[in-house]
Write an enzyme that holds these catalytic residues in place. Sequence first.
Site, PDB file in Angstrom:
ATOM      1  CB  ILE A 584      -8.886  45.004  -0.625  1.00  0.00           C
ATOM      2  CG1 ILE A 584      -7.957  43.048  -0.851  1.00  0.00           C
ATOM      3  CG2 ILE A 584      -7.352  44.791  -0.204  1.00  0.00           C
ATOM      4  CD1 ILE A 584      -7.991  41.787  -0.799  1.00  0.00           C
ATOM      5  CG  ASN A 586      -7.100  50.000   5.483  1.00  0.00           C
ATOM      6  OD1 ASN A 586      -6.650  49.999   4.982  1.00  0.00           O
ATOM      7  ND2 ASN A 586      -7.704  51.054   6.404  1.00  0.00           N
ATOM      8  CB  THR A 589      -5.453  46.886   7.245  1.00  0.00           C
ATOM      9  OG1 THR A 589      -6.034  46.723   6.416  1.00  0.00           O
ATOM     10  CG2 THR A 589      -4.782  48.197   8.346  1.00  0.00           C
ATOM     11  CD  GLU A 660      -6.096  32.205   9.752  1.00  0.00           C
ATOM     12  OE1 GLU A 660      -5.588  30.527  10.236  1.00  0.00           O
ATOM     13  OE2 GLU A 660      -7.097  32.298   9.632  1.00  0.00           O
TER      14      GLU A 660
END
Lengths: 697, 338
Positions: A584, A586, A589, A660
């Site tokens: 990941i 960030n 976000t 998504e």
Amino acid sequence: MTDLLQPRAIGQGLVRRDGEAKVRGTATYAYETPVDHPAYAHPVQAAIARGRVTRIDTSAAEALDGVLAVLTHENAERLASTEDRELAVLQSPEVAFRGQLVGVVLAETSELARQGADLVRVSFAEEEHDSELTVDHPALYKPDKVNPSFETDTAEGDVAAAMATAHATVEQTYSTAMVHNNPLEPHASTALWEPGAQVPLTLWDSTQGVHPDRAAVCEVFGLDEEQVRVICPYVGGGFGSKGTPHANVMLVVLAARALPGRPVKLALTRQQMFFLAGYRTPTIQRMQVAADRTGRLQAIAIDVVEQTSRIKEFAEQTGTPTRMMYAAPNRRTTHRLAPLDVPVPSWFRAPGECPGMFGPEVALDELAEALGLDPVELRIRNDPEVDPETGKPWSSRHLVECLREGAERFGWADRPPARHRDGDWFVGTGVASSVYPTMRQATSDALVRFEEGRYVVEIGAADLGTGAWTVLPQIAADALDVPVDDVEVRIGDTRLPQASVAGGSSGTNTWGSAITVAAREFRGKFGAEPRDGDEVTGSVDQAAKDTEHAAYAFGAQFAEVRVHADTGELRVPRLYGVFAAGRIINPRTARSQFIGGMTMGLSMALHENSVWDPRIGQVANHDLAEYHITVNADVGDVQAYWLDEHDPYVNAMGSKGIGEIGITGTAAAVVNAVHRATGIRVRDLPVTLDKVLGGLP
Amino acid sequence: MKPFAYTRPGSAAEAVREVAVEPGAVFLAGGTNLVDHLKLGVARPDLVVDVRTLTSREITDLPDGGLRLGAASTNSEVTADRRVRERYPVLAQALLAGATGQLRNAATTGGNPLQRTRCVYFQDVTTRCNKREPGSGCSAVGGYTRYHAVLGVGSAMPDPTAPETCIATHPSDMAVALTALDAQVQVLGPAGERTIPFGELHRLPGDHPSRDTVLEHGELITAVDLPPLPSGARSAYRKVRDRASYAFALVSVAAVVAGEDVRIALGGMAHRPWRATRAEALLTGGPLTEHAVAHAMEVELTAAQPQPGLEGGNGFKIPLATRTVVATLRDLTAEALR
């Protein structure tokens, strides 16, 4: 194996670089672009679903003081390419769907343009239309491919034989609703055509990719790429509907070319978006699943029926997740399309996976019930060691870990019994898996330049609220081995190096790879002490590319649903997701992406439904008062967690794409929880209170 | 959209005169419905007369113990008023169940009940609608009827080509509560003042589906009076909708229980707020058992006509209305026992 970046800035929950400008209202969106003396465009739409325009009387509109021009198929310029019939605006009198563009009024103010559009009198010769999707539609056909280039049908083994002999089977039909993307910012543009200028067309457009947008405009108008500049620093959401340009973009360019020297602004109204900006096809999914006594799948099959428009094929790849999700020796997937007199379907967050993780994940729940097996355990027992479709090993697959961690966090083991009642509410819990392929686009370049003591990275990427403004500097900083504050990233302009679309959860993977290539080459060439103006361009195609592994992100979602015992009202107080989506970049976000996807999945489960009226050929509830999107009051405790996944095969960041996956599986988890709460199995979305009311005591 | 003239007269009487002499004139208060309709082309007035500051914004005590709500008081202000919350919880709850905070800040006491009936076809000028264009037919029959009427319509699937056909519902939550409260509407018109019992303000489509209320052209609501409820009266509003907020009612119930007296008004069921007088008559004086209430509602809904249509039509409203009334009265009765 890829040489993974050493994470320093990567992994930090930095605040959005564009956040302050957005909160203060100073971030400029396409329609708001300050330009001199703009003209305004308002479309005229067809009021029939199929036929021809026989006459357009524009005299009253033209007589209106302040109306500058009225364009119709009779006087609009001929386009260089009309191959894409969605984009071939005002080229013929033919009407292929209700709401299609038949004219545009240009005026000094938006009000006058709207008034003028109202005054255009259009006569039609109406023909019989056919706009209703049915499972046995006589015109169903097998497309050559499903999006973007998957096999339409696949088969391995003998599903029928397995269904006939298995210990437990489920054979049911599931359906998902037609849904519209409905980003907050409508499809909007400002276009300026200056014939004598070096770059005659400037287009400020709300798009998920300035370069793909430009390529489409160039194709339609026969322009060279050097003649067109597309600018888009900020996007107020797209969810796929701005991934490829729709007719409105061609209309505003057409309008601008009719008014040389004057910028033209066009923003679709919310109602117009239900005709012109794409949507997800409704899907009908006939599922067959079979298992032995121990819960091992013997067969899984999905036969998908969905729609496309008569003028342009769009084949949602709904069956694809069934091909790879679980280990079953006998598998079949098929797709059939009904070509209808309807607006053109298009990309919607997690095309394929989102609808395609509904039928199968509910069918598995039904199978678990038939077997008397915990639905978490059923999924764990059928976790395949390699990709069943290709036989390739996984780049990484931690679905089982997601299921286990999710069950632990959610308190699955202590969940209430079926049809548990707490006061006025029946309470149930449900689970479903999530999946999304890890993609990287073939084309993207990034430039790294040393400028006054800082590193400037340029790439024509798009940030549609996803965080690209913020995470690309983090990647660049680690690739350059400098503090993130020393990096400035510039995106959203075709003057910058070409970049791929922000779609398929591929943006960060693709652009980050290009940036990493450029940064490494920059360091190789100029060392740690570059001089002002030193620069290097890197391309994603130089980045290490693994083809030996099947690369997907996985997840597990857990829902608690409450169904009111008197009224059938549905509430989802808890929705937990655990994801294994690579590294990941960030967490701030990323969390926003995950819970945003899950919330949109909740919306799909309970609310979103473009109610198609086949008598007139349009969405009956075409505004946001009647087309319901989950509101804050519907959203309870939504939590997203992720595993610390290390995947050395996908890209230099080890990232898999997270935009998504959050929407996949959510609706199935909710439906499964509704069943646990009430004993009622709802197989067509959305789950509304009338579908459970009859089954309540 | 079409241009219109806009005026802000100095007084309510002047506003009434201006509208009365101009057939294409409308009053503008909060604008939460009218402005939408202006943009959609559903309303095409020649003159918009702004009355936002011309009637009282006060909520005042009446000598009989009731309350007078000035027509310009906003939905938010009425909801926040302690007297309203204490004496007329059904009204406060109904207002809070309506729309959104932003809309409630704009919508007014006079304007809210006068929002037009709701129907997706009424709002779409490309479709046939007897309400919008008298005589053009009704697109809703056999269409998307989920939010449409089951009461006050002659039959399931009325003739869509008949000029009187309209199956729209009135969307105001406030109006349902005011119906149950037997509110009185104070009106100023070209012929002077008059008082209309709230239950008679709205009308069924009849032969003129274009008319939602009995107000004559130029008549302006200046206040709504709430009569006092007997001491010990309890009231509640229950709204059932497709999402938890910002959605119109599928079915709503305003109920008042005062001693032997039971009042029930239904929303989302008809072209007007529906006072369930037959059910009330059966329940008055008797015990409010679930069985009795369900039976009374069955009688009330005998004439209900489920409207077939897309997504399964709206037949679910009939059991839903009964279940919601039962639940609402059960809660009110349980409250009384505490």
